[in-house]
Design a protein around this motif. Structure first.
Motif, PDB file in Angstrom:
ATOM      1  N   VAL A  24       0.841  -1.196   0.000  1.00  0.00           N
ATOM      2  CA  VAL A  24       0.000   0.000   0.000  1.00  0.00           C
ATOM      3  C   VAL A  24       0.879   1.251   0.000  1.00  0.00           C
ATOM      4  O   VAL A  24       1.753   1.404   0.858  1.00  0.00           O
ATOM      5  CB  VAL A  24      -0.943   0.003   1.226  1.00  0.00           C
ATOM      6  CG1 VAL A  24      -1.889   1.193   1.163  1.00  0.00           C
ATOM      7  CG2 VAL A  24      -1.723  -1.307   1.315  1.00  0.00           C
ATOM      8  N   LEU A  25       0.614   2.122  -0.975  1.00  0.00           N
ATOM      9  CA  LEU A  25       1.380   3.355  -1.125  1.00  0.00           C
ATOM     10  C   LEU A  25       0.663   4.515  -0.460  1.00  0.00           C
ATOM     11  O   LEU A  25      -0.552   4.690  -0.628  1.00  0.00           O
ATOM     12  CB  LEU A  25       1.618   3.637  -2.607  1.00  0.00           C
ATOM     13  CG  LEU A  25       2.338   2.509  -3.355  1.00  0.00           C
ATOM     14  CD1 LEU A  25       2.421   2.817  -4.843  1.00  0.00           C
ATOM     15  CD2 LEU A  25       3.716   2.265  -2.769  1.00  0.00           C
ATOM     16  N   ILE A 120      -0.267  -4.037  -5.794  1.00  0.00           N
ATOM     17  CA  ILE A 120       0.200  -2.700  -5.422  1.00  0.00           C
ATOM     18  C   ILE A 120      -0.980  -1.754  -5.548  1.00  0.00           C
ATOM     19  O   ILE A 120      -1.576  -1.638  -6.627  1.00  0.00           O
ATOM     20  CB  ILE A 120       1.360  -2.253  -6.318  1.00  0.00           C
ATOM     21  CG1 ILE A 120       2.537  -3.222  -6.198  1.00  0.00           C
ATOM     22  CG2 ILE A 120       1.779  -0.820  -5.961  1.00  0.00           C
ATOM     23  CD1 ILE A 120       3.626  -3.007  -7.240  1.00  0.00           C
ATOM     24  N   VAL A 121      -1.318  -1.082  -4.452  1.00  0.00           N
ATOM     25  CA  VAL A 121      -2.479  -0.191  -4.427  1.00  0.00           C
ATOM     26  C   VAL A 121      -2.133   1.089  -3.677  1.00  0.00           C
ATOM     27  O   VAL A 121      -1.184   1.135  -2.903  1.00  0.00           O
ATOM     28  CB  VAL A 121      -3.707  -0.864  -3.768  1.00  0.00           C
ATOM     29  CG1 VAL A 121      -4.161  -2.090  -4.547  1.00  0.00           C
ATOM     30  CG2 VAL A 121      -3.442  -1.226  -2.321  1.00  0.00           C
ATOM     31  N   LEU A 142       4.016   2.386 -11.341  1.00  0.00           N
ATOM     32  CA  LEU A 142       3.579   1.043 -11.730  1.00  0.00           C
ATOM     33  C   LEU A 142       4.145   0.638 -13.091  1.00  0.00           C
ATOM     34  O   LEU A 142       4.454  -0.535 -13.306  1.00  0.00           O
ATOM     35  CB  LEU A 142       2.052   0.956 -11.742  1.00  0.00           C
ATOM     36  CG  LEU A 142       1.382   1.042 -10.371  1.00  0.00           C
ATOM     37  CD1 LEU A 142      -0.135   1.029 -10.541  1.00  0.00           C
ATOM     38  CD2 LEU A 142       1.838  -0.063  -9.460  1.00  0.00           C
ATOM     39  N   ALA A 143       4.310   1.597 -13.990  1.00  0.00           N
ATOM     40  CA  ALA A 143       4.883   1.291 -15.301  1.00  0.00           C
ATOM     41  C   ALA A 143       6.341   0.849 -15.177  1.00  0.00           C
ATOM     42  O   ALA A 143       6.779  -0.086 -15.856  1.00  0.00           O
ATOM     43  CB  ALA A 143       4.770   2.503 -16.222  1.00  0.00           C
ATOM     44  N   THR A 155       4.193 -11.203 -12.888  1.00  0.00           N
ATOM     45  CA  THR A 155       3.010 -10.425 -13.235  1.00  0.00           C
ATOM     46  C   THR A 155       2.754  -9.353 -12.197  1.00  0.00           C
ATOM     47  O   THR A 155       2.879  -9.601 -11.011  1.00  0.00           O
ATOM     48  CB  THR A 155       1.779 -11.353 -13.302  1.00  0.00           C
ATOM     49  OG1 THR A 155       2.084 -12.414 -14.201  1.00  0.00           O
ATOM     50  CG2 THR A 155       0.557 -10.628 -13.780  1.00  0.00           C
ATOM     51  N   LEU A 156       2.376  -8.175 -12.642  1.00  0.00           N
ATOM     52  CA  LEU A 156       2.020  -7.078 -11.751  1.00  0.00           C
ATOM     53  C   LEU A 156       0.510  -7.105 -11.536  1.00  0.00           C
ATOM     54  O   LEU A 156      -0.251  -7.148 -12.490  1.00  0.00           O
ATOM     55  CB  LEU A 156       2.425  -5.743 -12.369  1.00  0.00           C
ATOM     56  CG  LEU A 156       1.975  -4.486 -11.628  1.00  0.00           C
ATOM     57  CD1 LEU A 156       2.743  -4.380 -10.316  1.00  0.00           C
ATOM     58  CD2 LEU A 156       2.220  -3.255 -12.465  1.00  0.00           C
TER      59      LEU A 156
END
Length: 164
Positions: A24-25, A120-121, A142-143, A155-156
């Motif tokens: 979590v960001l 990732i959120v 994320l890219a 995998t993301l």
């Protein structure tokens, strides 16, 4: 990537985290602060100390908050299965530096090696909040992570629970 050890003193025992579903960001919602500031702020809230596992300053330095294998205190109802990363800054009002962006991406890449199935959120994806701020460069970060994962064949995931 170097993680700077902080040796924060927690007031109480840190519970071990048995599962890790999310990374979590967050943003600090403070333009200038340190991991020690966050630790002090969280202690004042009655917590046992810094709720985040990592803190990344604007210069791209990454600091350890809580030990990685422990339960955090950074997102209600999701602390027992998530890792929290806080970025110095208030990304409702400012832009993130490239140094910080790339440091967060490098940390995420490292964490995805440890926890490959995590999603990732942003904090706002799990709770009703603006955190990590409207200017947080989520898609750019994320890219970078996705490009790295293509190179290593993983995998993301960025799915959010259906109830949010």
């Amino acid at each position: 990537m170097q993680i700077i050890e902080t040796s924060l003193q927690f007031r109480g025992n840190l519970a071990k985290r048995n599962t890790t579903a999310y990374i979590v960001l967050h943003h600090a919602a403070a333009s200038n602060c340190t991991i020690q500031d966050i630790h002090r702020w969280h202690l004042r809230r009655g917590w046992i100390g810094c709720g985040y596992h990592f803190f990344c300053d604007k210069e791209g330095r990454v600091y350890r908050g809580r030990p990685l294998d422990t339960v955090g205190a950074h997102v209600f109802n999701h602390n027992f299965h998530s890792v929290g990363i806080c970025a110095e800054g208030n990304y409702e009002h400012e832009q993130m530096s490239n140094k910080q962006k790339h440091a967060i991406a490098a940390l995420l890449i490292k964490l995805k090696e440890i926890y490959p199935q995590t999603k990732i959120v942003g904090h706002r994806d799990l709770s009703p909040t603006n955190c990590p701020g409207r200017n947080y460069p989520m898609e750019e970060i994320l890219a970078i992570v996705a490009e790295s994962e293509k190179e290593v064949g993983t995998t993301l995931f960025r799915d959010v629970p259906e109830d949010h």
